[in-house]
Structures are given as structure tokens and as C-alpha cells.
Design an enzyme around this catalytic site. Structure first.
Site, PDB file in Angstrom:
ATOM      1  N   SER A 153      12.844 -23.890  11.675  1.00  0.00           N
ATOM      2  CA  SER A 153      12.176 -23.627  10.397  1.00  0.00           C
ATOM      3  C   SER A 153      11.939 -24.927   9.644  1.00  0.00           C
ATOM      4  O   SER A 153      12.862 -25.723   9.473  1.00  0.00           O
ATOM      5  CB  SER A 153      13.022 -22.698   9.526  1.00  0.00           C
ATOM      6  OG  SER A 153      12.447 -22.626   8.234  1.00  0.00           O
ATOM      7  N   THR A 155       3.177 -12.424  10.388  1.00  0.00           N
ATOM      8  CA  THR A 155       2.047 -12.539   9.476  1.00  0.00           C
ATOM      9  C   THR A 155       0.963 -11.493   9.773  1.00  0.00           C
ATOM     10  O   THR A 155       0.378 -10.924   8.847  1.00  0.00           O
ATOM     11  CB  THR A 155       1.459 -13.962   9.552  1.00  0.00           C
ATOM     12  OG1 THR A 155       2.503 -14.890   9.261  1.00  0.00           O
ATOM     13  CG2 THR A 155       0.325 -14.154   8.557  1.00  0.00           C
ATOM     14  N   ASN A 168      18.118 -20.537  15.400  1.00  0.00           N
ATOM     15  CA  ASN A 168      16.842 -20.986  14.853  1.00  0.00           C
ATOM     16  C   ASN A 168      16.992 -22.421  14.359  1.00  0.00           C
ATOM     17  O   ASN A 168      17.579 -22.657  13.313  1.00  0.00           O
ATOM     18  CB  ASN A 168      16.418 -20.061  13.706  1.00  0.00           C
ATOM     19  CG  ASN A 168      15.255 -20.621  12.908  1.00  0.00           C
ATOM     20  OD1 ASN A 168      14.469 -21.402  13.430  1.00  0.00           O
ATOM     21  ND2 ASN A 168      15.160 -20.229  11.650  1.00  0.00           N
ATOM     22  N   GLY A 206       0.662 -17.523  11.002  1.00  0.00           N
ATOM     23  CA  GLY A 206      -0.577 -16.781  11.213  1.00  0.00           C
ATOM     24  C   GLY A 206      -1.585 -17.508  12.087  1.00  0.00           C
ATOM     25  O   GLY A 206      -1.224 -18.358  12.912  1.00  0.00           O
ATOM     26  N   LYS A 224      15.088 -20.618  19.201  1.00  0.00           N
ATOM     27  CA  LYS A 224      13.711 -20.569  18.681  1.00  0.00           C
ATOM     28  C   LYS A 224      13.242 -21.974  18.350  1.00  0.00           C
ATOM     29  O   LYS A 224      13.912 -22.691  17.595  1.00  0.00           O
ATOM     30  CB  LYS A 224      13.675 -19.691  17.434  1.00  0.00           C
ATOM     31  CG  LYS A 224      12.288 -19.518  16.848  1.00  0.00           C
ATOM     32  CD  LYS A 224      12.299 -18.445  15.789  1.00  0.00           C
ATOM     33  CE  LYS A 224      10.936 -18.276  15.147  1.00  0.00           C
ATOM     34  NZ  LYS A 224      10.950 -17.209  14.147  1.00  0.00           N
ATOM     35  N   THR A 266       6.777 -19.512  18.828  1.00  0.00           N
ATOM     36  CA  THR A 266       7.392 -20.578  18.068  1.00  0.00           C
ATOM     37  C   THR A 266       7.594 -20.142  16.615  1.00  0.00           C
ATOM     38  O   THR A 266       7.125 -19.087  16.203  1.00  0.00           O
ATOM     39  CB  THR A 266       6.471 -21.836  18.000  1.00  0.00           C
ATOM     40  OG1 THR A 266       5.308 -21.487  17.214  1.00  0.00           O
ATOM     41  CG2 THR A 266       6.081 -22.343  19.343  1.00  0.00           C
ATOM     42  N   ASN A 267       8.169 -21.061  15.865  1.00  0.00           N
ATOM     43  CA  ASN A 267       8.285 -20.888  14.416  1.00  0.00           C
ATOM     44  C   ASN A 267       6.953 -21.309  13.751  1.00  0.00           C
ATOM     45  O   ASN A 267       5.946 -21.474  14.424  1.00  0.00           O
ATOM     46  CB  ASN A 267       9.456 -21.728  13.894  1.00  0.00           C
ATOM     47  CG  ASN A 267      10.134 -21.080  12.696  1.00  0.00           C
ATOM     48  OD1 ASN A 267       9.482 -20.747  11.708  1.00  0.00           O
ATOM     49  ND2 ASN A 267      11.440 -20.892  12.777  1.00  0.00           N
ATOM     50  N   THR A 268       6.973 -21.515  12.467  1.00  0.00           N
ATOM     51  CA  THR A 268       5.783 -21.949  11.713  1.00  0.00           C
ATOM     52  C   THR A 268       5.563 -23.457  11.901  1.00  0.00           C
ATOM     53  O   THR A 268       6.448 -24.174  12.357  1.00  0.00           O
ATOM     54  CB  THR A 268       5.960 -21.645  10.220  1.00  0.00           C
ATOM     55  OG1 THR A 268       7.206 -22.188   9.796  1.00  0.00           O
ATOM     56  CG2 THR A 268       5.955 -20.151   9.962  1.00  0.00           C
TER      57      THR A 268
END
Ligand SMILES: Cc1cc2nc3c(=O)[nH]c(=O)nc-3n(C[C@H](O)[C@H](O)[C@H](O)COP(=O)(O)O)c2cc1C
Length: 191
Positions: free
Chosen positions: A7, A154, A4, A99, A45, A73-75
Site C-alpha cells: 500500500s 473499484t 500486504n 481502477g 500482495k 497488485t495493490n494501487t
């Protein structure tokens, strides 16, 4: 195993997505993994905030280091398109947004990754779609844009554990409607 590098909550982490850095990192992890756990799948990721060139570079690094797949994907660090007052949002501070606000961008990144893999004859490489999945429609969107697996985070919190059943039933309905025998047949249909 997932590397990852995406992030936004760990300072400097996303710098590891830079082309040469990511290739070296993934190559090193692959070599270690081959030694201690041969055959263990390795995924990377990526962030939704990468520019197109960064997405392409991440795909190439994943291929060169014999990754088994990518997670898209990540946030996001973006704050656009929110219905909240901008000042209020700014006061909440830095950090990744998950989300619904990340859904479209995550799908766009996923689609770009899938197209690049397809162009290089690597369309069998599995992609995990994640970002804003809170319904069967959202999961179907990811599958159509190249995901052969989906992850909910989410959505699970906002909709509760029944979300999984809702998604499974909704996907089954969509397969029937399209006359498809399996999810595999639906992967990448919208690309
Ligand atoms: C509270 C929270 C913690 C998270 N922690 C991690 C993490 O440790 N590692 C990681 O790869 N992604 C992490 N994520 C990102 C999620 O796995 C996912 O990629 C992202 O939230 C987009 O999916 P979603 O819209 O379904 O939440 C986290 C997300 C949230 C909301």
C-alpha cells in the site's frame, strides 16, 4: 492470511518489499502461522510500481518462505495516462490510484510473476489478479495472464454490485466460445 507490503498509503510500508527484508518477514509470518493455524494459506500482495527485479525478488521470497500465492497488485503511485488536468491531479495529493488507470500495469506484473513461477515449475501456485477489473473482459484478461482468482474493488464501486453477475456471465460466454470446460483451463493461456 495476506501480508500486504504494497500500500502506498502507509509511509515506509513498501520498503518491506526489499528482497532480504521481505524474505525475513514472510519466513517469520509463515513460522508463526504454522504454529497458531497450521495449513492456513499465506499470500503476499505486491505493488504495481515494482521494477522487474523487484517483482522477481518478491516471487523468490514468496517461494522460499513457502507462501501459498501472490496477489497482483495493490494501487499505484503513478499518475500517467489520466484524462484529468495534471495540476488538478497533483493537487489531490499522494496516495494510491486504483481502477482503470492501474489495470494494464497490474496485468503486466501478474504476467511477469506467472511466467517466473512457470519457469521454475511452480505454475500450480495460485495468483490473485486485481487492478482495474470492471468487466468480464478485464477479468478474462487477468485469468489469461495467470490469475486463478480475481478481486474487484473499484469496479464494484463504479459499476455496482451487478458487476459480479456480469463478470460471471461474461466469463461463461468466453469459456464456451473458446471450448474450455473450466476457468482453470483458461488460466495463463495468454502467457
Ligand atoms: C479505498 C481503498 C482502500 C484500500 N485499502 C486496502 C487495504 O487496506 N489493504 C490492501 O491490501 N489493499 C487495499 N486497497 C487496494 C485494493 O485492494 C486493490 O488492490 C486495488 O485498489 C486495485 O484494485 P481495483 O482497481 O479493483 O480497486 C485499497 C483500495 C482502495 C481504493
Amino acid at each position: 492470511m495476506v501480508v500486504n507490503v504494497s500500500s502506498p498509503n502507509t509511509p515506509g510500508l513498501r520498503d518491506l518489499q526489499a528482497e532480504g527484508v521481505l524474505r525475513d518477514l514472510l519466513t517469520g509470518v509463515r513460522a508463526e502461522l504454522d504454529g497458531v493455524a497450521p495449513g492456513k494459506p499465506l499470500f503476499v500482495k505486491i505493488a504495481p510500481d515494482l521494477a522487474d527485479a523487484g517483482i522477481d525478488a518478491a516471487v523468490d521470497a514468496a517461494l522460499e518462505s513457502r507462501c501459498d500465492g501472490l496477489i497482483c497488485t495493490n494501487t499505484t503511485i503513478q499518475r500517467s495516462g489520466l484524462s484529468y488536468d495534471a495540476q488538478w491531479v497533483a493537487e489531490r495529493g499522494a496516495g494510491g490510484l486504483s481502477g482503470a488507470p492501474v489495470r494494464a500495469r497490474s496485468t503486466a506484473v501478474l504476467a511477469r510473476v506467472a511466467r517466473r513461477l512457470r519457469a521454475g515449475g511452480h505454475d500450480a501456485m495460485p495468483l490473485i489478479g486485481v487492478g482495474g477489473i470492471d468487466s468480464a473482459e478485464a477479468a478474462w484478461e487477468k485469468i489469461g495472464h495467470g490469475a486463478s482468482l480475481v478481486q474487484v474493488y473499484t469496479g464494484l464501486i463504479m459499476r455496482g454490485p451487478w458487476l459480479v453477475r456480469t463478470i460471471v456471465e461474461g466469463l461463461r460466454e468466453r469459456l464456451d466460445r473458446c471450448g474450455l470446460a473450466s476457468i482453470q483451463a483458461a488460466v495463463g493461456r495468454e502467457l
